[in-house]
Design a protein around this motif. Structure first.
Motif, PDB file in Angstrom:
ATOM      1  N   PHE A   1       0.852  -1.190   0.000  1.00 40.06           N
ATOM      2  CA  PHE A   1       0.000   0.000   0.000  1.00 40.06           C
ATOM      3  C   PHE A   1       0.892   1.246   0.000  1.00 40.06           C
ATOM      4  CE2 PHE A   1      -2.116  -3.379   2.409  1.00 40.06           C
ATOM      5  CZ  PHE A   1      -3.283  -3.528   1.672  1.00 40.06           C
TER       6      PHE A   1
ATOM      7  N   ASN B   1       0.229   4.123  -1.162  1.00 41.66           N
ATOM      8  CA  ASN B   1      -0.550   5.301  -0.817  1.00 41.66           C
ATOM      9  C   ASN B   1      -0.800   5.334   0.685  1.00 41.66           C
ATOM     10  OD1 ASN B   1      -3.453   6.561  -0.330  1.00 41.66           O
ATOM     11  ND2 ASN B   1      -2.591   7.527  -2.166  1.00 41.66           N
TER      12      ASN B   1
ATOM     13  N   ASP C   1      -3.083   6.843   2.593  1.00 43.60           N
ATOM     14  CA  ASP C   1      -4.453   6.622   3.051  1.00 43.60           C
ATOM     15  C   ASP C   1      -4.825   5.147   2.999  1.00 43.60           C
ATOM     16  OD1 ASP C   1      -4.884   9.265   3.610  1.00 43.60           O
ATOM     17  OD2 ASP C   1      -5.699   9.730   1.626  1.00 43.60           O
ATOM     18  N   GLU C   2      -4.447   4.470   1.898  1.00 37.90           N
ATOM     19  CA  GLU C   2      -4.751   3.042   1.791  1.00 37.90           C
ATOM     20  C   GLU C   2      -4.016   2.253   2.871  1.00 37.90           C
ATOM     21  OE1 GLU C   2      -3.709   1.890  -2.099  1.00 37.90           O
ATOM     22  OE2 GLU C   2      -5.427   2.867  -3.077  1.00 37.90           O
ATOM     23  N   ARG C   3      -2.774   2.645   3.142  1.00 35.30           N
ATOM     24  CA  ARG C   3      -2.009   1.950   4.172  1.00 35.30           C
ATOM     25  C   ARG C   3      -2.639   2.153   5.548  1.00 35.30           C
ATOM     26  NH1 ARG C   3       2.462   3.653   2.701  1.00 35.30           N
ATOM     27  NH2 ARG C   3       2.932   5.312   4.201  1.00 35.30           N
TER      28      ARG C   3
ATOM     29  N   GLU D   1      -5.835   2.650   6.143  1.00 35.31           N
ATOM     30  CA  GLU D   1      -7.052   1.834   6.206  1.00 35.31           C
ATOM     31  C   GLU D   1      -6.709   0.373   6.443  1.00 35.31           C
ATOM     32  OE1 GLU D   1      -9.322   2.435   2.716  1.00 35.31           O
ATOM     33  OE2 GLU D   1      -9.675   4.576   3.072  1.00 35.31           O
TER      34      GLU D   1
ATOM     35  N   GLN E   1     -14.410  -3.675   4.060  1.00 39.66           N
ATOM     36  CA  GLN E   1     -13.471  -2.838   3.311  1.00 39.66           C
ATOM     37  C   GLN E   1     -13.853  -2.691   1.840  1.00 39.66           C
ATOM     38  OE1 GLN E   1     -11.094  -1.417   5.308  1.00 39.66           O
ATOM     39  NE2 GLN E   1     -12.195  -2.614   6.862  1.00 39.66           N
TER      40      GLN E   1
ATOM     41  N   ALA F   1     -13.067   5.830   6.871  1.00 43.29           N
ATOM     42  CA  ALA F   1     -12.340   6.329   5.721  1.00 43.29           C
ATOM     43  C   ALA F   1     -12.964   7.575   5.141  1.00 43.29           C
ATOM     44  CB  ALA F   1     -12.256   5.226   4.647  1.00 43.29           C
TER      45      ALA F   1
END
Length: 373
Positions: free
Chosen positions: A173, A175, A177-179, A181, A328, A366
């Motif tokens: 991840f 990114n 933000d993705e990491r 989450e 998710q 998120a």
């Protein structure tokens, strides 16, 4: 030209077919996956124990906490196994002295059902011919030892390689933000397993303590042995209740010449087990895990069919993990909403008391997070 979006009916049908295929795969690969699942469960338990030791014991750093948790866990499990095995051997020897009373109990039961010549314990044992089952017992013991060895091997590799997961998460991840989450989802799964252990431990202690008091009051032999056995069995749904309710009253019939001790034990243990199992435990699990009590019951049935006794033991943690993962993705979020207790599967209702938030990880949903580069 963008691809047309799938309609909800087709998407839900694919989800259901994928769930059926996944369940069949889990069933077929149970011999491979059950040791790995148990090892992951133990790894999460040891990690939580290590964080508790780090927080409670002064001078215990992060590097020393995990080895200390492993040593203490092995000592606790080994001590409990030794105590049960030692008392089981003495208990089996004690049964020999109960042979005349067993014969009398069989005679009373036979008289109630109209049997004129009741068999003795020796005759029953000869008719059962336990030597026929020695091969099955040996194979079962061999399978248990083999599974335990695989669990320990998997556990060692999981603990040794856990530091590499941080670098893998960064690579998977890139990114931020993705990491965040993904890490937040992992924390929810971890906290769910730890809270499940907490609930089972508290309720198991409640049942075992109340059972010990009842057995000590009526004067049942080996009351502490039965109480510890009930506590250990309480981690396995259904089985713990059967052991706690059925076995002590049965042996009360053997030990005492009167019936009131067995009747009192049966009534008290039945009441305690039903109250804790049907009132206290579902409320604690639904409040801490954010899982619907009906879902927990259905999960127990499903995982018992798929993975047997291991599935029954891990049914709640596996269901919590499934709910968090399904939440998710947009296409499967509706399933996670149905599994949750309050319709919000994004987070557990209560944070674990010993949770130490990771740096840079936000636990907000998120949609409410601010975008970061």
């Amino acid at each position: 030209m963008p691809a047309p979006a799938a309609d909800p009916v087709s998407r839900n049908a694919l989800v259901i077919l994928a769930a059926i295929a996944g369940g069949a795969t889990l069933y077929w690969l149970s011999e491979i996956l059950t040791p790995l699942a148990l090892a992951m469960f133990l790894a999460v338990m040891i990690d939580g124990f290590a964080r508790v030791l780090q927080a409670r014991l002064p001078g215990v750093g992060r590097r020393a906490a995990t080895p200390l948790a492993v040593i203490l866990s092995m000592a606790i499990f080994g001590g409990a196994a030794f105590f049960v095995a030692d008392n089981a051997a003495s208990f089996a020897n004690q049964l020999v002295t109960y042979t005349p009373r067993l014969n009398g109990l069989i005679a009373r039961i036979a008289g109630l059902i109209g049997v004129d010549v009741p068999p003795t314990v020796t005759q029953l044992v000869q008719q059962l011919n336990p030597t026929r089952y020695l091969g099955q017992v040996a194979r079962g013991l061999q399978d248990f030892l083999s599974t335990a060895a695989f669990v320990l091997i998997y556990l060692g590799f999981i603990i040794a390689s856990r530091h590499g997961w941080e670098r893998k998460a960064v690579s998977l991840f890139p990114n931020r933000d993705e990491r965040q989450e993904a890490v937040a989802a992992f924390l929810r799964i971890r906290n769910g397993v730890e809270q499940y252990l907490w609930v089972q431990t508290v309720t198991g202690l409640m049942i075992a303590a109340a059972s010990w008091v009842a057995m000590a009051v009526v004067g049942l032999d080996n009351a502490l042995f039965w109480a510890i056995l009930i506590f250990i069995a309480s981690y396995i749904p259904i089985v713990g209740g059967i052991v706690g309710v059925a076995l002590p009253p049965i042996f009360a019939l053997v030990q005492f010449t009167t019936l009131w001790q067995a009747i009192v034990l049966l009534g008290v243990l039945q009441a305690v087990t039903m109250f804790v199992g049907n009132v206290v435990q579902p409320r604690m699990q639904s409040r801490s895990l954010n899982m619907d009590p009906i879902v927990l019951l259905l999960a127990l049935a499903f995982w018992s069919v798929v993975w047997g006794l291991t599935g029954a033991f891990l049914s709640t943690p596996l269901t919590v993990m499934t709910m968090v993962i399904l939440a998710q993705f947009k296409g499967t979020r509706w399933i996670a909403v149905l599994l949750s207790d309050d319709g919000n599967p994004d987070q557990l209702r209560n944070k674990h008391p010993h949770e130490t938030p990771d740096a840079g990880v936000s636990h907000e949903p998120a949609g409410r997070r601010s975008k970061r580069s």
